[in-house]
Design an enzyme around this catalytic site. Sequence first.
Site, PDB file in Angstrom:
ATOM      1  N   LYS A 203       0.860  -1.192   0.000  1.00  0.00           N
ATOM      2  CA  LYS A 203       0.000   0.000   0.000  1.00  0.00           C
ATOM      3  C   LYS A 203       0.889   1.233   0.000  1.00  0.00           C
ATOM      4  CE  LYS A 203      -2.481   1.588   3.695  1.00  0.00           C
ATOM      5  NZ  LYS A 203      -3.661   1.768   4.547  1.00  0.00           N
TER       6      LYS A 203
HETATM    7  C1  R5P Z   1      -3.320   4.388   8.646  1.00  0.00           C
HETATM    8  O1  R5P Z   1      -2.305   4.346   9.238  1.00  0.00           O
HETATM    9  C2  R5P Z   1      -4.016   3.201   8.270  1.00  0.00           C
HETATM   10  O2  R5P Z   1      -3.154   2.172   7.935  1.00  0.00           O
HETATM   11  C3  R5P Z   1      -5.057   3.384   7.203  1.00  0.00           C
HETATM   12  O3  R5P Z   1      -5.579   2.122   6.976  1.00  0.00           O
HETATM   13  C4  R5P Z   1      -4.588   3.952   5.876  1.00  0.00           C
HETATM   14  O4  R5P Z   1      -3.898   5.141   6.028  1.00  0.00           O
HETATM   15  C5  R5P Z   1      -5.747   4.133   4.898  1.00  0.00           C
HETATM   16  O5  R5P Z   1      -6.667   5.020   5.381  1.00  0.00           O
HETATM   17  P1  R5P Z   1      -6.870   6.470   4.746  1.00  0.00           P
HETATM   18  O6  R5P Z   1      -7.556   6.249   3.445  1.00  0.00           O
HETATM   19  O7  R5P Z   1      -7.750   7.179   5.730  1.00  0.00           O
HETATM   20  O8  R5P Z   1      -5.531   7.102   4.560  1.00  0.00           O
END
Ligand code: R5P
Length: 293
Positions: A203
């Site tokens: 990711k």
């Molecule tokens: C954050 O540390 C988490 O891993 C979230 O799952 C990730 O950042 C995705 O969430 P967002 O779309 O709110 O950035």
Amino acid sequence: MADLDGVKDNKEFHTGVPQETAGFFLKGSSHYDWGLKNRLARIFDPKSGNTVMLAFDHGYFQGPTTGLERVDLSIVPLIPWADTLMLTRGVLRSLIPPASRPSLVLRASGGPSILKELSNEEIALDIEDAVRLNAAALAVQVFIGGEHETKSIHNLTRLVDQGLRHGIATLAVTAVGKDMVRDAKYFRLATRICAELGAQYVKTYYVEEGFDTVTSCCPVPIVIAGGKKLPELDALTMAWNAIRQGANGVDMGRNIFQSEAPAAMIQAVRAVVHGGETPARAFELYNTLKNQG
Ligand code: R5P
């Protein structure tokens, strides 16, 4: 007694038809074992090749994030539209109905809160519990260039080893420190290191310049984090651009659960990620669904 009377005996061996050996649809994943592929196919839709992961693990380091104060009220109604839920095992056990259909990506690293140095994480989940909870993948934060870079990489490689023993995938999450430049050069470095060290998917964040070079040199699928809340059309445009430039989906949190109409937004995101809808058409869908209440 065995039922031997009237047994149908006209067998058909199809001797002239070569057996097809089906390939596997997901980038870089053809040589994995069956269980691992099956779990990945519960995260990524084999038809579109992409995934809509609904991320709501933010509480693991920042407590009751805006929109997640009551997961039972804000997230549970969205479950039917997610391919995968990304969450902590605490929230899973307390609040998520076990009959839910989406696959699970469990947050498997943690330690410091927002009050401390975030890169100082440890593995925070035993693989046995991941098996017990039927996880498809484990998520671990990787801090390339961060103060505890090596420790976070070691967390990744240990989870990859444990995951491979059980056919559970590892999702490496590239975390960007406050002082680091969020550009394609940084994300090429971070995502490639994660893939080289065994993550089955990575990711990262979308960047306007050169995102296609990030996906191109990462040998496993990339999904993008949503990041901070944007106007809905901008978030849909970001998802569309990322997919067009080689991402295999989104792991989106705030841009869904902080939206004015979260159920409409997740369906609009699906239209982009799985249906190839343009941002304009997906935004139209968002407004229609929002107005229907
Ligand atoms: C954050 O540390 C988490 O891993 C979230 O799952 C990730 O950042 C995705 O969430 P967002 O779309 O709110 O950035």
